[in-house]
Design an enzyme around this catalytic site. Structure first.
Site, PDB file in Angstrom:
ATOM      1  N   HIS A 242     -24.694  18.732  -3.367  1.00  0.00           N
ATOM      2  CA  HIS A 242     -26.093  19.131  -3.466  1.00  0.00           C
ATOM      3  C   HIS A 242     -26.267  20.284  -4.449  1.00  0.00           C
ATOM      4  O   HIS A 242     -27.121  20.242  -5.339  1.00  0.00           O
ATOM      5  CB  HIS A 242     -26.592  19.529  -2.075  1.00  0.00           C
ATOM      6  CG  HIS A 242     -27.993  20.022  -2.013  1.00  0.00           C
ATOM      7  ND1 HIS A 242     -29.038  19.261  -1.527  1.00  0.00           N
ATOM      8  CD2 HIS A 242     -28.543  21.210  -2.354  1.00  0.00           C
ATOM      9  CE1 HIS A 242     -30.161  19.962  -1.587  1.00  0.00           C
ATOM     10  NE2 HIS A 242     -29.882  21.159  -2.077  1.00  0.00           N
ATOM     11  N   GLU A 243     -25.449  21.316  -4.309  1.00  0.00           N
ATOM     12  CA  GLU A 243     -25.587  22.491  -5.174  1.00  0.00           C
ATOM     13  C   GLU A 243     -25.226  22.186  -6.624  1.00  0.00           C
ATOM     14  O   GLU A 243     -25.869  22.689  -7.554  1.00  0.00           O
ATOM     15  CB  GLU A 243     -24.750  23.651  -4.640  1.00  0.00           C
ATOM     16  CG  GLU A 243     -25.117  24.124  -3.245  1.00  0.00           C
ATOM     17  CD  GLU A 243     -26.569  24.541  -3.094  1.00  0.00           C
ATOM     18  OE1 GLU A 243     -27.235  24.794  -4.118  1.00  0.00           O
ATOM     19  OE2 GLU A 243     -27.043  24.600  -1.955  1.00  0.00           O
ATOM     20  N   HIS A 246     -28.167  20.806  -8.373  1.00  0.00           N
ATOM     21  CA  HIS A 246     -29.037  21.840  -8.954  1.00  0.00           C
ATOM     22  C   HIS A 246     -28.448  22.344 -10.272  1.00  0.00           C
ATOM     23  O   HIS A 246     -29.168  22.515 -11.260  1.00  0.00           O
ATOM     24  CB  HIS A 246     -29.196  23.016  -7.987  1.00  0.00           C
ATOM     25  CG  HIS A 246     -30.013  22.722  -6.775  1.00  0.00           C
ATOM     26  ND1 HIS A 246     -31.256  22.131  -6.827  1.00  0.00           N
ATOM     27  CD2 HIS A 246     -29.770  22.960  -5.455  1.00  0.00           C
ATOM     28  CE1 HIS A 246     -31.740  22.023  -5.610  1.00  0.00           C
ATOM     29  NE2 HIS A 246     -30.861  22.517  -4.751  1.00  0.00           N
TER      30      HIS A 246
END
Length: 328
Positions: A242-243, A246
């Protein structure tokens, strides 16, 4: 939130006349989920037109009850990545479009060097073993490999520092840690694993942040979220997935809520009013354009529920990487 900003929760709870003190009330599972969704929505949103969309997710009473039990950081329990406001998002979209008009071929994959920084307590507690780090890279490669991206370990280091071990987003400890340890250039991924504070799982910077603050670029994750860690149900390695999303330029699937254009600037992710938790199959918070993308890596569902990026997200990652990282 695998990535979030502390903004409006305190205002939402305390600024409306709601007294956020302990009460004798108990929330049902559904009420707690709804209150948590509102807390996340408000913690991530700074724009008035988007903040208004949070109000009907849960009542003031239910939100206050949840805050009284878990504290004002309840809206931060997933991800502290800064939610860019509408102006910044539009500036990025314009820059990408202008860059594409220049005839530059977009990257459609590549190998990304990873520098892994393990932060332990001053006594050396909290370090993942080499097998966990290898397993985490395997998780990243499984998620991004189908879209042409691979991650290779280029270097590791370990630092014993109590202040950095419980680092929080935006703190002086984060600045000191990253200034001391970051390696490589714009196209190199730096991952910091620690027992991070505020009940967070992680946070990241976006590609467009690199030029102004290159030393701050990278991903910070909770060591317990690594494969085999103790942060159940977030211990299968998808906090990093997920990170890194980003870091590659993706917003949350619920960025901007139900606005027609799609707040994440990806056409094939259905609009989503607020973050989803657990694995709520069939959830349809916007009542249009399809059910919520709960299996997408950029939502807030359990690791076991997440399993996909979309074609549109792949195109955005390619464009963001080319515009802001490639050759920088």
């Amino acid at each position: 939130m695998r990535s979030w900003q502390r903004v409006a929760l305190a205002t939402a709870v305390f600024g409306t006349g709601v007294v956020a003190c302990a009460t004798d009330g108990e929330l049902t599972d559904e009420q707690e989920t709804q209150a948590r969704e509102r807390a996340v929505c408000e913690a991530l949103t700074a724009e008035p037109e988007e903040l208004d969309s949070c109000d009907d997710l849960s009542s003031d009473y239910e939100l206050a009850e949840l805050v009284s039990r878990e504290g004002q950081g309840v809206g931060l329990a997933r991800c502290a990545t800064k939610h860019p406001d509408l102006i910044e998002r539009e500036q990025v979209a314009t820059r990408i479009a202008e860059f594409a008009k220049g005839g530059v071929a977009m990257a459609n994959g590549g190998t990304i060097n990873v520098y892994w920084h393990t932060i332990t307590s001053s006594s050396g507690e909290g370090a993942p073993d080499a097998e966990q780090i290898d397993a985490q890279l395997g998780i990243l490669n499984a998620a991004y490999g189908p879209w042409g991206w691979s991650f290779v370990l280029a270097g590791t280091d370990t630092t014993a520092n109590n202040s950095w071990y419980t680092v929080t987003s935006g703190s002086s400890a984060e600045t000191q840690m990253k200034n001391a340890l970051r390696r490589g250039g714009a196209a190199d991924l730096n991952i910091y694993s620690a027992n991070i504070g505020q009940g967070l799982l992680g946070w990241a910077t976006f590609p467009n942040n690199y030029a102004s603050k290159p030393k701050m670029d990278g991903v910070v994750i909770l060591t317990a979220s690594l494969p085999g860690g103790t942060a159940t149900p977030y211990n299968l390695g998808d906090t990093a997935t997920h990170e890194v999303g980003h870091w590659m330029g993706l917003y949350h699937t619920f960025q901007g809520g139900c606005q027609p254009k799609g707040g994440d600037y990806v056409n094939d992710t259905p609009p989503e009013k607020s973050a989803a938790f657990g694995c709520p199959v069939g959830r349809d918070s916007c009542r249009k354009d399809g059910v919520d993308p709960i299996t997408n890596f950029m939502d807030y569902t359990d690791d076991a529920c997440m399993n996909e990026f979309t074609v549109g997200q792949d195109a955005r990652m390619d464009a963001m990487f080319t515009t802001y990282r490639l050759g920088k």
